[in-house]
Design an enzyme around this catalytic site. Structure first.
Site, PDB file in Angstrom:
ATOM      1  N   HIS A  61       0.848  -1.185   0.000  1.00 32.31           N
ATOM      2  CA  HIS A  61       0.000   0.000   0.000  1.00 32.31           C
ATOM      3  C   HIS A  61       0.890   1.243   0.000  1.00 32.31           C
ATOM      4  O   HIS A  61       2.050   1.195   0.422  1.00 32.31           O
ATOM      5  CB  HIS A  61      -0.890   0.009   1.242  1.00 32.31           C
ATOM      6  CG  HIS A  61      -1.948  -1.046   1.218  1.00 32.31           C
ATOM      7  ND1 HIS A  61      -3.023  -1.008   2.082  1.00 32.31           N
ATOM      8  CD2 HIS A  61      -2.112  -2.157   0.456  1.00 32.31           C
ATOM      9  CE1 HIS A  61      -3.803  -2.048   1.849  1.00 32.31           C
ATOM     10  NE2 HIS A  61      -3.272  -2.772   0.874  1.00 32.31           N
ATOM     11  N   GLU A  63       0.986   3.867   1.848  1.00 27.82           N
ATOM     12  CA  GLU A  63       1.498   4.257   3.167  1.00 27.82           C
ATOM     13  C   GLU A  63       2.655   3.353   3.592  1.00 27.82           C
ATOM     14  O   GLU A  63       3.640   3.831   4.167  1.00 27.82           O
ATOM     15  CB  GLU A  63       0.386   4.167   4.227  1.00 27.82           C
ATOM     16  CG  GLU A  63      -0.804   5.045   3.945  1.00 27.82           C
ATOM     17  CD  GLU A  63      -1.896   4.359   3.130  1.00 27.82           C
ATOM     18  OE1 GLU A  63      -3.039   4.804   3.225  1.00 27.82           O
ATOM     19  OE2 GLU A  63      -1.603   3.381   2.400  1.00 27.82           O
ATOM     20  N   CYS A  91      -6.082   2.042   5.621  1.00 29.06           N
ATOM     21  CA  CYS A  91      -6.766   0.840   6.074  1.00 29.06           C
ATOM     22  C   CYS A  91      -6.253   0.477   7.469  1.00 29.06           C
ATOM     23  O   CYS A  91      -5.311   1.093   7.978  1.00 29.06           O
ATOM     24  CB  CYS A  91      -6.528  -0.308   5.099  1.00 29.06           C
ATOM     25  SG  CYS A  91      -4.832  -0.948   5.120  1.00 29.06           S
ATOM     26  N   CYS A  94      -2.456  -0.288   7.496  1.00 27.96           N
ATOM     27  CA  CYS A  94      -1.598   0.886   7.346  1.00 27.96           C
ATOM     28  C   CYS A  94      -1.689   1.801   8.560  1.00 27.96           C
ATOM     29  O   CYS A  94      -0.671   2.306   9.041  1.00 27.96           O
ATOM     30  CB  CYS A  94      -1.956   1.642   6.075  1.00 27.96           C
ATOM     31  SG  CYS A  94      -1.547   0.719   4.573  1.00 27.96           S
TER      32      CYS A  94
END
Length: 182
Positions: A61, A63, A91, A94
């Site tokens: 992801h 992040e 999410c 993260c």
């Protein structure tokens, strides 16, 4: 001391850089999440979603990639001094990773109604989390982020999360121009 308008303008500037990362992800067929880590008026690290085509990858992801870049750079900057700007609400994975690594301020553009982690009730969790004081700033350049997610989910060639709560919610959201574009 900054006034609220100055702070908002600053958030919009940095979110604009996260949006540039998201646009680059979208241009390569990826989910349009971009992230920048900012310290004292300077981007320290950035990332964009990297989902290998044809192969599920829920680790890379934006992040996570930005945080990994920051940690690898060994800048000596404390993560508590960073502000994280993401085009989508982080999410749960993260969000947890960011706060466990010391990040205390997160700004995001578009809410993740399916998997967003920022509403996690930290105070009701174990002592490690309960003592954390996290600042969350939602909906900065929300419409610009929404436009990217609508473009992604509206493309029949992108199967990622098709038919999900997030896709359906996103495609039903009204898209209005940002006031600064008038």
């Amino acid at each position: 001391m900054k006034n609220d308008n100055a702070a908002l303008h600053g958030h919009e500037y940095w979110m604009g850089l996260a949006l540039a990362e998201a646009r680059a992800a979208l241009a390569s067929g990826e989910f349009p999440v971009g992230c920048v880590l900012v310290h004292e008026g300077k981007v320290i690290a950035s990332g964009r979603r990297a989902h290998s085509r044809g192969r599920a990858n829920e680790l890379d992801h934006a992040e996570m990639l930005a945080l990994r870049s920051f940690l690898d750079a060994a800048t000596g900057i404390a993560a508590q001094e960073l502000t994280v700007y993401c085009t989508m609400e982080p999410c749960l994975m993260c969000f947890s990773t960011l706060i466990l690594n010391g990040v205390r301020k997160i700004v995001y553009g578009y809410e993740d109604v399916m998997g967003g982690g920022t509403s996690l009730p930290l105070s009701s969790l174990s002592p490690l989390y309960a003592a954390m004081d996290i600042e969350i700033v939602p909906a900065v350049l929300r419409q610009e982020s929404l436009a990217l997610f609508q473009q992604f989910f509206g493309n029949p060639g992108n199967p990622y999360w098709k038919g999900s709560l997030l896709a359906d919610y996103t495609l039903k959201q009204p898209l209005t121009p940002h006031p600064s574009t008038f």
